[in-house]
Design an enzyme around this catalytic site. Structure first.
Site, PDB file in Angstrom:
ATOM      1  N   ALA A 162    -114.231  98.683 -50.089  1.00  0.00           N
ATOM      2  CA  ALA A 162    -114.373  97.820 -51.144  1.00  0.00           C
ATOM      3  C   ALA A 162    -113.772  96.137 -50.612  1.00  0.00           C
ATOM      4  CB  ALA A 162    -113.713  97.825 -52.461  1.00  0.00           C
ATOM      5  N   TYR A 163    -113.087  96.165 -50.322  1.00  0.00           N
ATOM      6  CA  TYR A 163    -111.973  94.741 -49.305  1.00  0.00           C
ATOM      7  C   TYR A 163    -113.885  94.743 -48.409  1.00  0.00           C
ATOM      8  CZ  TYR A 163    -109.172  90.987 -47.310  1.00  0.00           C
ATOM      9  OH  TYR A 163    -108.945  89.941 -46.340  1.00  0.00           O
ATOM     10  N   GLY A 164    -113.925  95.417 -47.766  1.00  0.00           N
ATOM     11  CA  GLY A 164    -114.775  94.837 -46.507  1.00  0.00           C
ATOM     12  C   GLY A 164    -115.536  94.887 -46.960  1.00  0.00           C
TER      13      GLY A 164
ATOM     14  N   SER B  44    -116.283  93.114 -49.998  1.00  0.00           N
ATOM     15  CA  SER B  44    -116.259  92.329 -50.382  1.00  0.00           C
ATOM     16  C   SER B  44    -116.214  90.996 -49.931  1.00  0.00           C
ATOM     17  CB  SER B  44    -115.256  91.492 -51.375  1.00  0.00           C
ATOM     18  OG  SER B  44    -114.073  91.422 -50.265  1.00  0.00           O
ATOM     19  N   LYS B  45    -115.081  90.586 -48.041  1.00  0.00           N
ATOM     20  CA  LYS B  45    -114.984  90.604 -47.217  1.00  0.00           C
ATOM     21  C   LYS B  45    -116.712  89.465 -46.503  1.00  0.00           C
ATOM     22  CE  LYS B  45    -112.432  88.359 -48.543  1.00  0.00           C
ATOM     23  NZ  LYS B  45    -111.629  87.417 -49.148  1.00  0.00           N
TER      24      LYS B  45
END
Length: 306
Positions: free
Chosen positions: A180-182, A184-185
């Site tokens: 999820a973080y990846g 968004s980045k």
């Protein structure tokens, strides 16, 4: 297209910025960490800086500290909750006059599964959608400058996931905080690509960056050490972590340059495979077609939020 190189590198600090007297800047997530250091450096150049923060008490405290250390009286805090669309709309509506630099710095990392009231996955909503709504809401103010810059803080973590177009909110996939973080980045980088293309006639440029591995409050969900896989010699100080943000906001080398990704104050190589280093930008993250698709999706998701 020639890559942008500068005299600066891994060890450069945010204090090495350029004069910005008379320029107006907004920095999100500026009550601590890299954001606060970015404000400190920009205020030191004479810029009028607004700390766009969720915790205004903390933001006002940091603003006063920076005024005391820099002598700049034009440093102030204003409320902004990127996960709350009405808050973003209110911030943009309240802005008056031109805006010269917008630094999309705020973010969350690898947090537990969580969703906003409109049903958006928390990291995508905060790291990308909130900043997308903010930038589009401030578009007229940015266009009024005639050469405005948007600085977007991304991360090497974007290499962990492209945009999964059919399931950005993990409605069907098993939730993974790092994927999820990846995602968004990746969205952060693609926003810079498409904003530069879409707003070219307004002379607005946007660039993304990797600040480096820095121990800040961003790692509160990971025990304070991020992924825990970065060697000690690659850990930066907060001052070093803010350097690329300040460079992209101030350097004459970036005049008219946009849609690119930087690390250690230099443009990164486009890569087709994860290398295990902290440098390099995935090809899918700078693909213009992906940028256009993300822009359309972002508008659709925000419209659904009302």
């Amino acid at each position: 297209m020639t890559a942008i190189t500068t005299p600066f590198g891994f060890s450069s600090t945010a204090a090495e910025g350029i004069e910005l007297t008379g320029r107006r800047v907004v920095v999100t997530g500026a009550s601590s960490g890299i954001g606060a250091e970015t404000v400190r450096a920009l205020a030191g150049t004479g810029a009028e800086v607004t700390l766009a923060v969720r915790d205004t008490t903390a933001g006002e405290r940091v603003a006063k500290e920076i005024t005391a250390t820099t002598g700049n009286q034009e440093v102030r805090a204003a409320h902004l909750d990127l996960a709350d669309p009405p808050s973003v709309a209110a911030f943009a509506a309240a802005w008056r006059g031109p805006l010269h630099v917008l630094v999309n710095n705020a973010g969350v990392m690898a947090c537990p599964e969580q969703y906003t009231e409109p049903g958006r996955e928390w990291q995508f909503a905060t790291n990308h959608l909130g900043h997308f709504a903010l930038a589009t809401g401030l578009h007229k103010a940015l266009a009024a400058d005639g050469s405005a810059r948007i600085v977007v803080v991304s991360f090497t973590g974007h290499q962990q996931s492209p945009i999964v177009w059919d399931d950005v909110d993990f409605a069907f996939r098993r939730y993974d905080p790092w994927l999820a973080y990846g995602q968004s980045k990746t969205a952060n980088v693609l926003f810079a690509v498409e904003a530069t293309r879409r707003w070219a006639e307004d002379n607005i440029t946007a660039n993304a960056l990797m600040p480096g591995a820095v121990h800040t409050n961003l790692q509160r969900h990971t025990g304070g050490r991020g992924s825990g896989r970065v060697p000690a010699h690659l850990i930066k100080t907060v001052e070093q972590g803010a350097a690329s943000s300040v460079l992209l906001a101030t350097s004459p080398l970036l005049e008219g340059v946009g849609g690119r990704y930087f690390a250690d104050c230099n443009e990164s190589e486009v890569v087709d495979r994860r290398s295990g280093t902290l440098d390099g930008v995935a090809r899918y993250a700078v693909d213009p077609d992906n940028g256009r698709r993300l822009w359309a999706l972002s508008r659709e998701l925000l419209a659904q939020a009302g």
